[in-house]
Design a protein around this motif. Structure first.
Motif, PDB file in Angstrom:
ATOM      1  N   LEU A 155       3.881   0.016   1.348  1.00  0.00           N
ATOM      2  CA  LEU A 155       2.599  -0.703   1.348  1.00  0.00           C
ATOM      3  C   LEU A 155       1.496   0.142   1.967  1.00  0.00           C
ATOM      4  O   LEU A 155       0.385   0.232   1.449  1.00  0.00           O
ATOM      5  CB  LEU A 155       2.731  -2.019   2.133  1.00  0.00           C
ATOM      6  N   LYS A 156       1.833   0.766   3.103  1.00  0.00           N
ATOM      7  CA  LYS A 156       0.849   1.568   3.819  1.00  0.00           C
ATOM      8  C   LYS A 156       0.376   2.737   2.954  1.00  0.00           C
ATOM      9  O   LYS A 156      -0.802   3.058   2.917  1.00  0.00           O
ATOM     10  CB  LYS A 156       1.457   2.102   5.121  1.00  0.00           C
ATOM     11  N   LEU A 177      -1.996   1.490   0.306  1.00  0.00           N
ATOM     12  CA  LEU A 177      -3.271   1.099   0.912  1.00  0.00           C
ATOM     13  C   LEU A 177      -4.082   2.331   1.308  1.00  0.00           C
ATOM     14  O   LEU A 177      -5.257   2.457   0.963  1.00  0.00           O
ATOM     15  CB  LEU A 177      -3.019   0.209   2.144  1.00  0.00           C
ATOM     16  N   LYS A 178      -3.413   3.245   2.010  1.00  0.00           N
ATOM     17  CA  LYS A 178      -4.101   4.437   2.507  1.00  0.00           C
ATOM     18  C   LYS A 178      -4.667   5.285   1.380  1.00  0.00           C
ATOM     19  O   LYS A 178      -5.832   5.688   1.417  1.00  0.00           O
ATOM     20  CB  LYS A 178      -3.125   5.310   3.320  1.00  0.00           C
ATOM     21  N   SER A 181      -5.368   4.484  -1.731  1.00  0.00           N
ATOM     22  CA  SER A 181      -6.441   3.859  -2.502  1.00  0.00           C
ATOM     23  C   SER A 181      -7.715   3.721  -1.665  1.00  0.00           C
ATOM     24  O   SER A 181      -8.819   3.888  -2.183  1.00  0.00           O
ATOM     25  CB  SER A 181      -6.003   2.510  -3.079  1.00  0.00           C
ATOM     26  N   MET A 182      -7.586   3.470  -0.373  1.00  0.00           N
ATOM     27  CA  MET A 182      -8.774   3.394   0.497  1.00  0.00           C
ATOM     28  C   MET A 182      -9.474   4.750   0.523  1.00  0.00           C
ATOM     29  O   MET A 182     -10.691   4.837   0.430  1.00  0.00           O
ATOM     30  CB  MET A 182      -8.384   3.028   1.931  1.00  0.00           C
ATOM     31  N   PRO A 215     -12.679   0.626  -0.160  1.00  0.00           N
ATOM     32  CA  PRO A 215     -12.058  -0.670   0.123  1.00  0.00           C
ATOM     33  C   PRO A 215     -12.075  -1.672  -1.031  1.00  0.00           C
ATOM     34  O   PRO A 215     -11.148  -2.473  -1.155  1.00  0.00           O
ATOM     35  CB  PRO A 215     -12.844  -1.209   1.322  1.00  0.00           C
ATOM     36  N   ALA A 260      -9.335  -0.685  -3.207  1.00  0.00           N
ATOM     37  CA  ALA A 260      -8.084  -0.916  -2.467  1.00  0.00           C
ATOM     38  C   ALA A 260      -7.711  -2.406  -2.471  1.00  0.00           C
ATOM     39  O   ALA A 260      -6.540  -2.764  -2.533  1.00  0.00           O
ATOM     40  CB  ALA A 260      -8.217  -0.410  -1.031  1.00  0.00           C
ATOM     41  N   CYS A 288      -4.268  -3.913  -3.719  1.00  0.00           N
ATOM     42  CA  CYS A 288      -3.428  -4.871  -2.971  1.00  0.00           C
ATOM     43  C   CYS A 288      -3.141  -6.090  -3.827  1.00  0.00           C
ATOM     44  O   CYS A 288      -2.017  -6.592  -3.867  1.00  0.00           O
ATOM     45  CB  CYS A 288      -4.123  -5.332  -1.695  1.00  0.00           C
ATOM     46  N   ALA A 309       0.804  -5.532  -4.351  1.00  0.00           N
ATOM     47  CA  ALA A 309       1.612  -6.045  -3.220  1.00  0.00           C
ATOM     48  C   ALA A 309       2.843  -6.811  -3.723  1.00  0.00           C
ATOM     49  O   ALA A 309       3.959  -6.588  -3.236  1.00  0.00           O
ATOM     50  CB  ALA A 309       0.755  -6.922  -2.306  1.00  0.00           C
ATOM     51  N   CYS A 341      -7.099  -2.656   9.052  1.00  0.00           N
ATOM     52  CA  CYS A 341      -6.877  -3.996   8.475  1.00  0.00           C
ATOM     53  C   CYS A 341      -8.117  -4.886   8.588  1.00  0.00           C
ATOM     54  O   CYS A 341      -8.336  -5.750   7.730  1.00  0.00           O
ATOM     55  CB  CYS A 341      -5.707  -4.692   9.162  1.00  0.00           C
ATOM     56  N   CYS A 396     -10.699  -5.829   5.844  1.00  0.00           N
ATOM     57  CA  CYS A 396     -10.429  -6.896   4.869  1.00  0.00           C
ATOM     58  C   CYS A 396      -9.915  -8.186   5.507  1.00  0.00           C
ATOM     59  O   CYS A 396      -9.840  -9.207   4.842  1.00  0.00           O
ATOM     60  CB  CYS A 396      -9.401  -6.429   3.843  1.00  0.00           C
TER      61      CYS A 396
END
Ligand code: HEC
Length: 200
Positions: free
Chosen positions: A49-50, A53-54, A56-57, A62, A65, A69, A73, A152, A155
């Protein structure tokens, strides 16, 4: 005075509700195969997951991202589940995606985690495991809190930007997952596996 009284009752409750079953199930004895497996699955799921997220951010910001998610997810949880034979998910007292809403057992454990945190326990090592009877099946269940980190709050924080707020409202009209501060329990990993014979 009234306040002081209710505080001390809470402290007593916290220690009877949480610490004894925790010791009995998770730490009081040599770790079972189940808890070892659950711990390593949480690590793998969390790092998948991290990573998503990382990356795509970093590459697309965001808003993108958030979309990632939204679409990834679920599949990431499914993939981790089907590879392992466990049911692997995330839940929270305040969910964004209603599919992640806690069941009764998860709700109890999430409240237990809040009490243990309030009593000063470190989230890094906090966990809870229990074998429960569901119908005619024994099910091994495991949860571990997910702390709110700096990234976190973009969002899930109390001061989310307009663009993100709009996008969240579009994707999740019933979103409840904002208002978190760094260090809060954002939610928890929740794993379960049907066991034929109790190992614990
Ligand atoms: C780019 C925006 C964004 C960021 C940053 C973000 N999240 Fe989320 N988070 C989401 C979205 C969107 C969902 C809903 C995913 C779904 O549909 O299953 C979600 C869901 C969750 C859930 C599942 C429970 C629920 O509310 O549905 C947890 C737990 C969670 N996030 C924790 C975190 C943590 C911890 C961090 C920081 C490491 C973080 N999130 C960072 C957007 C974000």
């Amino acid at each position: 005075m009234k306040y002081m009284k209710s505080m001390s009752i809470n402290v007593v409750l916290a220690s009877t509700l949480s610490i004894s079953p925790f010791l009995a199930n998770a730490e009081g004895m040599i770790p079972s195969e189940n808890i070892k497996e659950a711990r390593s699955l949480v690590k793998a799921f969390g790092s998948d997951l991290k990573h998503v997220l990382k990356t795509s951010m970093k590459s697309e910001g965001p808003i993108k991202a958030l979309e990632v998610c939204n679409t990834q997810a679920g599949p990431i949880a499914k993939q981790n589940s089907s590879l392992s034979g466990w049911d692997i998910a995330r839940t929270s007292l305040k969910v964004r995606n209603e599919n992640n809403a806690p069941d009764e057992w998860e709700l109890t454990v999430l409240h237990q985690f809040e009490k243990r945190k309030a009593a000063g326990e470190n989230l890094k090592t906090m966990e809870y495991a229990e074998t429960v009877q569901q119908g005619d099946k024994s099910v091994y269940r495991y949860m571990k809190p997910i702390p709110t980190a700096g990234v976190c709050v973009q969002c899930h924080g109390g001061n989310v930007g307009d663009e993100i707020t709009k996008k969240v409202a579009l994707l999740y009209p019933n979103d409840n997952a904002t208002g978190f501060n760094i260090g809060d329990i954002r939610g928890a990993f929740s794993l379960q596996k049907i066991i034929t014979k109790p190992i614990d």
